[in-house]
Motif scaffolding. Structure first.
Motif, mmCIF file in Angstrom:
data_model
loop_
_atom_site.group_PDB
_atom_site.id
_atom_site.type_symbol
_atom_site.label_atom_id
_atom_site.label_comp_id
_atom_site.label_asym_id
_atom_site.label_seq_id
_atom_site.Cartn_x
_atom_site.Cartn_y
_atom_site.Cartn_z
ATOM 1 N N THR A 174 0.822 -1.215 0.000
ATOM 2 C CA THR A 174 0.000 0.000 0.000
ATOM 3 C C THR A 174 0.855 1.264 0.000
ATOM 4 N N ARG A 175 2.149 1.133 0.117
ATOM 5 C CA ARG A 175 3.024 2.313 0.083
ATOM 6 C C ARG A 175 3.065 2.910 -1.314
ATOM 7 N N ASP A 176 3.399 4.184 -1.399
ATOM 8 C CA ASP A 176 3.490 4.868 -2.687
ATOM 9 C C ASP A 176 4.908 4.688 -3.235
ATOM 10 N N PHE A 177 5.036 3.782 -4.198
ATOM 11 C CA PHE A 177 6.338 3.504 -4.795
ATOM 12 C C PHE A 177 6.621 4.378 -6.011
ATOM 13 N N GLY A 178 5.596 5.040 -6.526
ATOM 14 C CA GLY A 178 5.786 5.880 -7.694
ATOM 15 C C GLY A 178 5.871 5.113 -8.994
ATOM 16 N N VAL A 179 5.601 3.806 -8.953
ATOM 17 C CA VAL A 179 5.560 2.960 -10.152
ATOM 18 C C VAL A 179 4.361 2.030 -10.009
ATOM 19 N N PRO A 180 3.918 1.415 -11.103
ATOM 20 C CA PRO A 180 2.826 0.439 -10.972
ATOM 21 C C PRO A 180 3.231 -0.702 -10.040
ATOM 22 N N VAL A 181 2.349 -1.071 -9.144
ATOM 23 C CA VAL A 181 2.605 -2.122 -8.155
ATOM 24 C C VAL A 181 1.532 -3.191 -8.275
#
Length: 325
Positions: A42-49
């Motif tokens: 659920t963290r914001d990785f800045g890429v599609p997860v």
């Protein structure tokens, strides 16, 4: 991408681990090697997860999204501010990654940097990754830390301990054992048929024939003699101030250094971005970037994933060499 996936650990959640993992995915998603990340999806990785339930699902989604084996964090990470509440999750990620490799479900472990002080405050009893991995993935020999780059490989005999204690611990047997493990790994994992080892001296000018201390005569030289008697191409004690020069480095395949900074200062000076931490003597493949958590720039978008990318690529090469892929 035909090999089993590699497993990345989350590292310190308040550090740059998530950011460089995302950067590594951007660099490698089209070509591989494929990897999955043990982290909070659920963290914001800045890429599609893509949250996955098993490592076997990673390869199918890797080209389109960063596969994350979802392990919720107890506390929301604040960049630059470690929270001991998340320490158990950090340790559990390392343990799970190792378990997946030992079960044959992953090819190797790539660890993101941990914040040792935070883990220690939460009750972690080990000085660092190397020692913990030796406990949970050991082979009966002491784990050995190697830092490897294009131009240099270094191995410290003593690692995460105060310099005075490190020097007091040095013995011919300890130096020789570290060198043996290194030579074996160079043969079996790095495909170097006849490894050449440079053994560093302890004192300035390697003791100057005893005028600057007898440690090089009494401790280092006997280790070199033991290794040479066993057929290992070991040279030394070599003066530490000249053995890392451009002319000296091509004459050996790895430098055996006597304490942490003697090994890490030259390689980080030469190639901070491309250096990789490799743990030798384990039942699994383990690599890591050669930098720390970089709390001062966490969350700023300035973290460089180059060392993590190099660690992932080297882990894949070592896994293939050991038949784990």
């Amino acid at each position: 991408m035909a090999m089993r996936p590699l497993v990345l650990t989350m590292g310190e959640p308040a550090g740059i681990g998530a950011e460089i993992a995302a950067g590594a995915w951007r660099a490698l998603h089209a070509t591989g090697p494929a990897f999955l990340l043990v982290d909070d999806a659920t963290r914001d990785f800045g890429v599609p997860v893509r949250a996955i339930e098993a490592p076997e699902q990673a390869a199918a989604v890797f080209a389109r999204a960063l596969p994350v084996l979802h392990r919720p964090l107890p506390a929301t990470p604040v960049p630059g501010t470690p929270n001991t509440a998340n320490a158990p999750a950090v340790i559990a990620a390392i343990s799970e990654a190792v378990a997946l490799c030992r079960a044959g479900r992953a090819a190797g472990v790539v660890t993101n940097p941990i914040q040792k002080a935070t883990l220690t405050a939460a009750g972690f009893k080990h000085p660092g990754h190397t020692e913990y991995l030796g406990e949970i993935a050991g082979t009966g020999v002491p784990p050995v830390m190697m830092l490897a780059s294009h131009d240099l490989r270094v191995v410290p005999v003593t690692v995460h301990e105060a310099l005075a204690r490190a020097i007091a611990r040095l013995t011919p047997d300890l130096i020789a054992e570290t060198a043996r493990i290194t030579a074996r790994s160079l043969r079996e994992e790095f495909a170097i048929a006849a490894p050449r080892l440079a053994i560093a001296g302890l004192n300035p000018h390697a003791g100057e024939a005893g005028t600057m201390g007898r440690e090089d005569i009494d401790i280092v030289a006997p280790a070199v003699a033991m290794l040479r008697a066993e057929g290992i191409d070991a040279r030394g004690p070599m003066p530490p101030d000249t053995m890392f020069t451009a002319l000296a480095r091509p004459t050996y395949d790895a430098a055996i250094c006597l304490y942490h900074d003697q090994a890490l200062i030259p390689i980080k000076t030469l190639d901070m971005a491309g250096g990789v931490n490799v743990t030798l003597g384990l039942s699994i493949v383990r690599t890591s970037p050669d930098h720390g958590t970089a709390l001062d720039i966490a969350g700023t978008g300035r973290a460089d994933p180059s060392s993590l990318i190099a660690a992932i690529r080297l882990a894949a090469e070592l896994a293939r060499a050991r038949g784990f892929a």
